[in-house]
Scaffold this motif. Structure first.
Motif, mmCIF file in Angstrom:
data_model
loop_
_atom_site.group_PDB
_atom_site.id
_atom_site.type_symbol
_atom_site.label_atom_id
_atom_site.label_comp_id
_atom_site.label_asym_id
_atom_site.label_seq_id
_atom_site.Cartn_x
_atom_site.Cartn_y
_atom_site.Cartn_z
ATOM 1 N N LEU A 14 1.019 -1.026 -0.307
ATOM 2 C CA LEU A 14 0.058 -0.138 0.238
ATOM 3 C C LEU A 14 0.786 1.344 -0.118
ATOM 4 O O LEU A 14 1.781 0.987 0.088
ATOM 5 C CB LEU A 14 -0.798 0.309 1.493
ATOM 6 N N LYS A 15 0.219 2.482 -0.832
ATOM 7 C CA LYS A 15 0.616 3.443 -0.611
ATOM 8 C C LYS A 15 0.518 4.538 0.900
ATOM 9 O O LYS A 15 -0.449 4.219 0.979
ATOM 10 C CB LYS A 15 1.091 4.384 -1.735
ATOM 11 N N LYS A 19 -6.519 4.951 0.416
ATOM 12 C CA LYS A 19 -7.641 4.577 1.348
ATOM 13 C C LYS A 19 -7.878 3.064 1.247
ATOM 14 O O LYS A 19 -7.613 2.109 0.739
ATOM 15 C CB LYS A 19 -9.109 5.231 0.552
ATOM 16 N N VAL A 20 -8.386 3.371 2.989
ATOM 17 C CA VAL A 20 -8.763 1.760 3.624
ATOM 18 C C VAL A 20 -9.289 0.992 2.839
ATOM 19 O O VAL A 20 -9.406 -0.262 3.106
ATOM 20 C CB VAL A 20 -8.791 2.358 5.325
ATOM 21 N N LYS A 21 -10.126 1.906 2.375
ATOM 22 C CA LYS A 21 -11.200 0.277 2.092
ATOM 23 C C LYS A 21 -10.773 -0.441 1.006
ATOM 24 O O LYS A 21 -10.982 -1.125 0.456
ATOM 25 C CB LYS A 21 -12.504 1.431 1.281
ATOM 26 N N MET A 22 -9.811 1.016 0.045
ATOM 27 C CA MET A 22 -9.272 -0.464 -1.090
ATOM 28 C C MET A 22 -8.199 -1.310 -0.697
ATOM 29 O O MET A 22 -7.943 -2.807 -0.682
ATOM 30 C CB MET A 22 -8.322 0.845 -1.795
ATOM 31 N N ALA A 23 -7.707 -0.886 1.314
ATOM 32 C CA ALA A 23 -6.342 -2.392 1.445
ATOM 33 C C ALA A 23 -7.629 -3.505 1.794
ATOM 34 O O ALA A 23 -7.073 -4.271 1.447
ATOM 35 C CB ALA A 23 -6.819 -1.679 2.826
ATOM 36 N N LEU A 51 -7.277 -3.360 12.983
ATOM 37 C CA LEU A 51 -6.984 -1.797 13.018
ATOM 38 C C LEU A 51 -8.038 -0.925 11.822
ATOM 39 O O LEU A 51 -8.685 -0.195 12.563
ATOM 40 C CB LEU A 51 -5.188 -1.136 13.014
ATOM 41 N N ILE A 52 -7.790 -1.937 11.008
ATOM 42 C CA ILE A 52 -9.266 -0.984 10.401
ATOM 43 C C ILE A 52 -10.199 -0.481 10.355
ATOM 44 O O ILE A 52 -11.208 -0.096 10.549
ATOM 45 C CB ILE A 52 -9.004 -1.338 8.138
ATOM 46 N N ASN A 57 -13.779 3.890 9.750
ATOM 47 C CA ASN A 57 -13.657 5.074 7.713
ATOM 48 C C ASN A 57 -12.763 4.538 7.627
ATOM 49 O O ASN A 57 -11.814 4.439 6.843
ATOM 50 C CB ASN A 57 -12.602 6.436 9.050
ATOM 51 N N PRO A 58 -14.145 4.523 5.827
ATOM 52 C CA PRO A 58 -13.306 3.360 4.953
ATOM 53 C C PRO A 58 -12.405 4.431 4.190
ATOM 54 O O PRO A 58 -11.924 4.239 3.301
ATOM 55 C CB PRO A 58 -14.112 2.892 4.139
ATOM 56 N N ASP A 59 -12.877 5.570 4.069
ATOM 57 C CA ASP A 59 -12.134 6.622 3.327
ATOM 58 C C ASP A 59 -11.231 7.430 3.732
ATOM 59 O O ASP A 59 -10.901 7.924 3.267
ATOM 60 C CB ASP A 59 -13.474 8.122 3.456
ATOM 61 N N LEU A 60 -10.621 6.710 5.155
ATOM 62 C CA LEU A 60 -9.344 7.397 5.799
ATOM 63 C C LEU A 60 -8.292 7.149 4.645
ATOM 64 O O LEU A 60 -7.714 5.579 4.778
ATOM 65 C CB LEU A 60 -9.441 6.627 7.180
ATOM 66 N N ALA A 61 -7.635 7.938 5.330
ATOM 67 C CA ALA A 61 -5.946 8.076 4.273
ATOM 68 C C ALA A 61 -5.227 6.664 5.798
ATOM 69 O O ALA A 61 -5.284 7.038 6.053
ATOM 70 C CB ALA A 61 -5.599 8.475 3.081
#
Length: 221
Positions: A14-15, A19-23, A51-52, A57-61
């Motif tokens: 990940l970079k 976003k955490v939803k992508m993770a 942790l996610i 908050n799925p839109d959190l970076a």
């Protein structure tokens, strides 16, 4: 058996801007509970599924998250033993691999590491396992091998660990190339060696079950 040989190229990093939803999507797709985070080619730590979910908050970076296990990495030329050791110390299912300039190369999963570890210890080879207890000062693999070879048996691999029943002693676990242990046990005991346990192969166990069972017994986990 160096770490770089077992890098799993199916695990994407990940970079910080992701976003955490992508993770979570990636974790679900590759069936893992964590992913490495890399910035400018440097390993920063891991994002975990737990942790996610705790942040909700799925839109959190990813950059806004305090990452887990930033020290959970090994250099590319470290042995697979070191990978397992670092994973255990960090309670992680993955270990990052970096070069000597600390550039991220990938990760080794514990599934791959344990598979390599099992192969290196001849876990899948046919034969029995015997566990001896002794003082470190009495340990001589040459002498023990000589005794065992007198029974037309060879040691395929060996493993030393602390004896949990006596801090002053070690446990020596040996994988042998024979399944019949009766004469070997008698010979070792005649030379004064204390046998803590032994395991003989049983018929009717599936190959995968046998592999896992043999590994756990060998490591006394």
């Amino acid at each position: 058996m160096q770490a770089y040989e077992f890098i799993n190229n199916l695990i994407p990093p990940l970079k910080l801007k992701d976003k955490v939803k992508m993770a979570l999507g990636w974790m679900e797709e590759i069936r893992t509970g964590q992913l490495p985070v890399v910035d400018g080619g440097r390993f920063l730590g891991f994002v975990t599924e737990d942790l996610i979910f705790s942040l909700n908050n799925p839109d959190l970076a990813v950059s806004k998250i305090e990452l887990d296990s930033p020290s959970c990495f090994v250099y590319l030329d470290k042995h697979i033993y070191d990978v397992i050791k670092v994973a255990s110390e960090n309670h992680s299912n993955m270990v990052a691999v970096v070069d000597r300039e600390n550039n991220y190369l990938g990760v080794v999963t514990m599934e791959d590491a344990i598979g390599a570890f099992a192969n290196s210890l001849s876990i899948q080879s046919q034969g029995a396992v015997v566990v001896l207890s002794m003082f470190m000062t009495d340990y001589s693999l040459f002498e023990i091998a000589r005794i065992i070879e007198s029974e037309n048996t060879k040691i395929l691999s060996s493993f030393i660990s602390n004896d949990p029943l006596d801090d002053s002693k070690i446990k020596l676990t040996l994988k042998l190339d024979r399944t019949e242990m009766r004469h070997i046990k008698a010979t070792l005991e005649r030379f004064g060696y204390k046998i803590l346990d032994h395991y003989q192969e049983e018929e009717g166990v599936s190959g995968e079950q046998e592999r896992i069972g043999n590994l756990l017994r060998f490591l006394e986990l």
